[in-house]
Design a protein around this motif. Structure first.
Motif, mmCIF file in Angstrom:
data_model
loop_
_atom_site.group_PDB
_atom_site.id
_atom_site.type_symbol
_atom_site.label_atom_id
_atom_site.label_comp_id
_atom_site.label_asym_id
_atom_site.label_seq_id
_atom_site.Cartn_x
_atom_site.Cartn_y
_atom_site.Cartn_z
ATOM 1 N N LEU A 294 49.432 21.015 70.363
ATOM 2 C CA LEU A 294 49.189 22.165 71.229
ATOM 3 C C LEU A 294 48.360 23.161 70.440
ATOM 4 C CD1 LEU A 294 52.687 22.727 72.926
ATOM 5 C CD2 LEU A 294 50.831 21.189 73.602
ATOM 6 N N ALA A 295 47.129 23.384 70.883
ATOM 7 C CA ALA A 295 46.198 24.258 70.172
ATOM 8 C C ALA A 295 45.934 25.507 70.989
ATOM 9 C CB ALA A 295 44.887 23.529 69.888
ATOM 10 N N GLY A 296 45.823 26.629 70.301
ATOM 11 C CA GLY A 296 45.528 27.886 70.982
ATOM 12 C C GLY A 296 45.826 29.045 70.063
ATOM 13 N N LEU A 297 45.415 30.221 70.484
ATOM 14 C CA LEU A 297 45.671 31.411 69.694
ATOM 15 C C LEU A 297 47.116 31.837 69.855
ATOM 16 C CD1 LEU A 297 42.449 33.458 70.582
ATOM 17 C CD2 LEU A 297 42.821 31.923 68.632
ATOM 18 N N ASP A 480 45.749 32.011 77.450
ATOM 19 C CA ASP A 480 46.238 32.945 78.469
ATOM 20 C C ASP A 480 47.414 32.360 79.243
ATOM 21 O OD1 ASP A 480 44.237 34.656 77.657
ATOM 22 O OD2 ASP A 480 42.832 33.959 79.188
ATOM 23 N N HIS A 481 48.356 31.764 78.510
ATOM 24 C CA HIS A 481 49.590 31.238 79.103
ATOM 25 C C HIS A 481 49.331 30.095 80.082
ATOM 26 C CE1 HIS A 481 51.777 34.584 77.303
ATOM 27 N NE2 HIS A 481 50.816 35.372 77.754
ATOM 28 N N ALA A 482 48.296 29.321 79.817
ATOM 29 C CA ALA A 482 47.985 28.188 80.684
ATOM 30 C C ALA A 482 47.381 27.061 79.851
ATOM 31 C CB ALA A 482 47.018 28.593 81.792
ATOM 32 N N LYS A 483 47.553 25.843 80.322
ATOM 33 C CA LYS A 483 46.871 24.690 79.724
ATOM 34 C C LYS A 483 45.482 24.610 80.329
ATOM 35 C CE LYS A 483 47.041 19.654 79.898
ATOM 36 N NZ LYS A 483 47.811 18.502 80.423
ATOM 37 N N VAL A 484 44.458 24.762 79.496
ATOM 38 C CA VAL A 484 43.091 24.822 80.009
ATOM 39 C C VAL A 484 42.294 23.558 79.713
ATOM 40 C CG1 VAL A 484 43.025 27.329 79.898
ATOM 41 C CG2 VAL A 484 42.250 25.995 77.920
ATOM 42 N N ALA A 485 42.798 22.688 78.846
ATOM 43 C CA ALA A 485 42.055 21.468 78.532
ATOM 44 C C ALA A 485 42.997 20.469 77.876
ATOM 45 C CB ALA A 485 40.884 21.767 77.591
ATOM 46 N N GLU A 486 42.621 19.214 77.991
ATOM 47 C CA GLU A 486 43.328 18.143 77.286
ATOM 48 C C GLU A 486 42.287 17.117 76.852
ATOM 49 O OE1 GLU A 486 46.443 14.562 78.330
ATOM 50 O OE2 GLU A 486 46.913 16.591 79.087
ATOM 51 N N LEU A 487 42.327 16.724 75.589
ATOM 52 C CA LEU A 487 41.364 15.745 75.117
ATOM 53 C C LEU A 487 42.034 14.752 74.195
ATOM 54 C CD1 LEU A 487 39.115 17.268 72.339
ATOM 55 C CD2 LEU A 487 40.934 18.576 73.373
ATOM 56 N N HIS A 488 41.523 13.534 74.253
ATOM 57 C CA HIS A 488 42.005 12.487 73.360
ATOM 58 C C HIS A 488 41.227 12.592 72.058
ATOM 59 C CE1 HIS A 488 44.678 10.211 76.071
ATOM 60 N NE2 HIS A 488 43.953 10.842 76.993
ATOM 61 N N ASP A 496 35.476 22.849 65.843
ATOM 62 C CA ASP A 496 34.532 23.588 66.690
ATOM 63 C C ASP A 496 34.730 23.267 68.168
ATOM 64 O OD1 ASP A 496 33.429 24.823 64.509
ATOM 65 O OD2 ASP A 496 31.759 23.419 64.308
ATOM 66 N N ASP A 497 35.094 22.015 68.467
ATOM 67 C CA ASP A 497 35.350 21.646 69.857
ATOM 68 C C ASP A 497 36.536 22.430 70.406
ATOM 69 O OD1 ASP A 497 33.303 19.699 69.937
ATOM 70 O OD2 ASP A 497 34.609 18.265 68.936
ATOM 71 N N LEU A 498 37.595 22.561 69.590
ATOM 72 C CA LEU A 498 38.772 23.297 70.039
ATOM 73 C C LEU A 498 38.457 24.780 70.210
ATOM 74 C CD1 LEU A 498 41.725 21.736 68.004
ATOM 75 C CD2 LEU A 498 40.771 21.061 70.207
ATOM 76 N N VAL A 499 37.713 25.332 69.268
ATOM 77 C CA VAL A 499 37.354 26.750 69.360
ATOM 78 C C VAL A 499 36.560 27.006 70.631
ATOM 79 C CG1 VAL A 499 36.002 28.595 68.310
ATOM 80 C CG2 VAL A 499 37.436 27.140 66.878
ATOM 81 N N SER A 500 35.639 26.103 70.950
ATOM 82 C CA SER A 500 34.828 26.259 72.166
ATOM 83 C C SER A 500 35.696 26.212 73.412
ATOM 84 C CB SER A 500 33.764 25.156 72.217
ATOM 85 O OG SER A 500 33.022 25.229 73.411
ATOM 86 N N LEU A 501 36.652 25.296 73.438
ATOM 87 C CA LEU A 501 37.535 25.170 74.595
ATOM 88 C C LEU A 501 38.450 26.378 74.734
ATOM 89 C CD1 LEU A 501 38.472 21.397 74.316
ATOM 90 C CD2 LEU A 501 37.097 22.455 76.101
ATOM 91 N N ILE A 502 38.913 26.894 73.608
ATOM 92 C CA ILE A 502 39.770 28.080 73.637
ATOM 93 C C ILE A 502 39.004 29.288 74.160
ATOM 94 C CG2 ILE A 502 40.988 29.746 72.161
ATOM 95 C CD1 ILE A 502 41.802 27.328 70.410
ATOM 96 N N ALA A 503 37.719 29.356 73.822
ATOM 97 C CA ALA A 503 36.935 30.536 74.162
ATOM 98 C C ALA A 503 36.341 30.480 75.556
ATOM 99 C CB ALA A 503 35.806 30.717 73.140
ATOM 100 N N LYS A 505 35.523 29.810 79.638
ATOM 101 C CA LYS A 505 36.223 30.038 80.885
ATOM 102 C C LYS A 505 36.327 28.719 81.665
ATOM 103 C CE LYS A 505 36.655 34.448 80.220
ATOM 104 N NZ LYS A 505 38.009 35.019 79.955
ATOM 105 N N GLY A 506 37.330 28.686 82.528
ATOM 106 C CA GLY A 506 37.492 27.509 83.360
ATOM 107 C C GLY A 506 38.304 26.433 82.679
ATOM 108 N N GLN A 507 38.797 25.486 83.424
ATOM 109 C CA GLN A 507 39.633 24.441 82.875
ATOM 110 C C GLN A 507 38.828 23.168 82.710
ATOM 111 O OE1 GLN A 507 43.321 23.920 84.866
ATOM 112 N NE2 GLN A 507 44.040 25.957 84.369
ATOM 113 N N VAL A 508 39.212 22.418 81.682
ATOM 114 C CA VAL A 508 38.510 21.174 81.348
ATOM 115 C C VAL A 508 39.526 20.052 81.339
ATOM 116 C CG1 VAL A 508 37.072 20.034 79.640
ATOM 117 C CG2 VAL A 508 36.923 22.496 79.906
ATOM 118 N N SER A 509 39.204 18.928 81.892
ATOM 119 C CA SER A 509 40.133 17.802 81.896
ATOM 120 C C SER A 509 39.613 16.707 80.977
ATOM 121 C CB SER A 509 40.323 17.263 83.315
ATOM 122 O OG SER A 509 39.087 16.855 83.855
#
Length: 509
Positions: A294-297, A480-488, A496-503, A505-509
């Motif tokens: 689980l990655a995030g700030l 922001d208290h939500a799951k915004v992406a999941e990646l294998h 850098d990929d995680l930082v980009s996803l954290i920053a 907007k919008g959700q990524v599957s």
């Protein structure tokens, strides 16, 4: 260039506890206008040395001189009188009081009719301004972040015009912006001639802020060095006291598995699991032999999700299935009954029981699962504890030692052993490597990888994104208290990929 004047000169410091010599002939010198790091593995003696300098522990041998005068500290008041102030990792403040009351606690300004609160708050405001803190001294301390509370604690320490400031893991719960704010205060104090002793497990921070470093190993002084002249890899080698195999193992990336077979039922599956105000509904599947990171700030919802999975907090929405069968994980007891284990990020308040021994702490989970009417036989306890003490290299190797006397890394190992003794099928680890040294961190990372290889499903939370990428087979990104992406995970995935996803907007599957 002449070295700055030595303010604190500790020579030959030795402290013994029953059955263990915590410090053995340790030397440490702190200079005016310098930030000095104290480094070493967990159990190397850092905390004991701090307590010797601050009057918590009396020394059995050796001398401590402050400003050229030898001192014998009978308690913390003696150390403070000598000009040594301390801010510990767990900020010792009164959150029910105002900022000003905390800053001036014990040093309130008195008038004819008792405390002059107007003058006291004015003095607190001045103390805060000296550290460039524009905070209303009358505001409740509880209304401020942990980072601000750290700075308030430093302000309180400096009210007595201390010449020495000891900071014990002050950055462990701060984000990057908060760390920068703390560092700005530290630099200002350093430039005003204060000697600062800084203890941290973050190597990058040591190299960013410190002038010198003293390395302890096994309770002894390994050496003192100028930080600018000591490469990081050499510092780690000196801390470990052996070849850099441990450092190399930290750099090794988990051999990431292929995407789980979708025909295989997950060990645990949650659908729309959420809690109002804490976590937006989340879907998550956990498979055998997988580490799900689980990655995030900080504050992104990582811990909130972990606590809902374990039933530590009550979910408002969602369904849970264990190996295909619907279950209700409404509380920790239900989680334990379903062989779900959870190790909290706050091991001191929600993990260890300091007044119990290592053995007693280790068998708590197993005993709770059996029920208190069916005691775990002592012979079984001894076999189980001996196995984990050896396999996890828990030190000191005496199971009857009070756990509060162990280093943070060894306490963490005991907590892991507690849950593993229950033979869980899901293990949730919230910041298991926070605040521990590089050697213990390598051991715990290896253990997590091995547990997954043995078929355990692991949920892994870490503020260090490199660690999440290194260990995880699959990564859920929280914001922001939500799951915004999941990646294998795989060789093409990096921080850098995680930082980009954290920053973004919008959700990524």
């Amino acid at each position: 260039m002449t070295d700055p004047a030595v303010i604190v000169d500790a020579r030959g410091i030795t402290i013994e506890f029953p059955g263990v010599k915590a410090l053995d002939d340790v030397d440490l010198s702190l200079r005016a206008g310098e930030i000095h790091a104290l480094m070493g593995e967990n159990g190397a003696g850092k905390s004991t040395m701090i307590k010797a300098l601050t009057g918590v522990y009396a020394v059995d041998a050796g001398t401590i001189s402050v400003g050229g005068i030898e001192r014998r500290f009978g308690g913390t008041d003696d150390a403070q009188s000598a000009g040594i102030a301390t801010v510990y990792q767990e900020v010792n403040l009164c959150t029910n009081l105002s900022v000003g009351e905390n800053v001036m606690l014990g040093h309130e300004i008195r008038g004819r009719f008792g405390i002059d609160w107007r003058a006291t708050h004015a003095a607190a405001a001045e103390a805060l301004r000296r550290l460039e803190l524009e905070i209303d001294p009358r505001s409740p301390l509880s209304s401020h972040s942990i980072a601000v509370q750290q700075l308030v604690a430093i302000s309180r320490a400096m009210v007595i015009r201390s010449t020495v400031l000891v900071l014990d893991e002050p950055t462990s719960s701060l984000d990057r912006d908060e760390v920068e704010r703390l560092f700005a205060v530290m630099r200002a104090l350093r430039d005003n001639g204060v000697a600062i002793l800084f203890v941290s497990h973050f190597l990058d921070q040591i190299y960013e802020i410190c002038d010198r470093v003293t390395v302890l190993r096994n309770g002894r002084t390994e050496g003192e060095y100028r930080v600018a002249e000591l490469p990081q890899v050499e510092l780690v080698a000196k801390m470990l006291g052996r070849e850099l195999a441990d450092l190399d193992s930290i750099a090794e990336r988990t051999a990431h598995t292929a995407r789980p077979d979708e025909q295989t039922a997950p060990v645990m599956q949650v659908l729309a699991l959420g809690r109002k105000g804490a976590l937006e509904p989340v879907d998550l599947e956990l498979y055998e032999g997988e580490v799900v990171g689980l990655a995030g700030l900080l504050g992104s919802g990582r811990t909130e999700l972990a606590r809902l999975l374990y039933g530590a907090d009550h979910a408002d929405t969602g369904r849970t299935r264990i190996r295909g069968s619907a279950v209700r994980v409404s509380n920790p007891r239900a989680a334990v009954d379903n062989r779900i284990a959870f190790s909290s990020e706050d091991r001191r308040s929600e993990g260890i029981i300091g007044d119990l021994t290592v053995r007693e702490n280790m068998i708590l989970g197993l005993q709770a699962r059996r029920g208190w009417a069916r005691r775990v036989p002592r012979a079984q306890q001894d076999r189980l504890v001996a196995t984990y003490m050896q396999s996890m290299d828990i030190r000191p190797a005496d199971p009857e030692t009070l756990i509060r006397n162990l280093s943070g890394g060894n306490q963490q190992k005991v907590l892991l052993a507690r849950w593993l003794a229950m033979a869980p099928q899901v293990l949730i680890l919230d910041e298991p490597t926070r605040g521990i040294d590089v050697g213990a961190k390598a051991e715990i990372q290896r253990l997590i990888s091995q547990l997954a290889a043995d078929g355990l499903s692991v949920v892994f939370i870490s503020s260090e994104l490199e660690e999440v990428v290194r260990l995880s087979h699959r990564i859920c990104v929280m914001r922001d208290h939500a799951k915004v992406a999941e990646l294998h995970n795989g060789e093409g995935v990096d921080v850098d990929d995680l930082v980009s996803l954290i920053a973004q907007k919008g959700q990524v599957s």
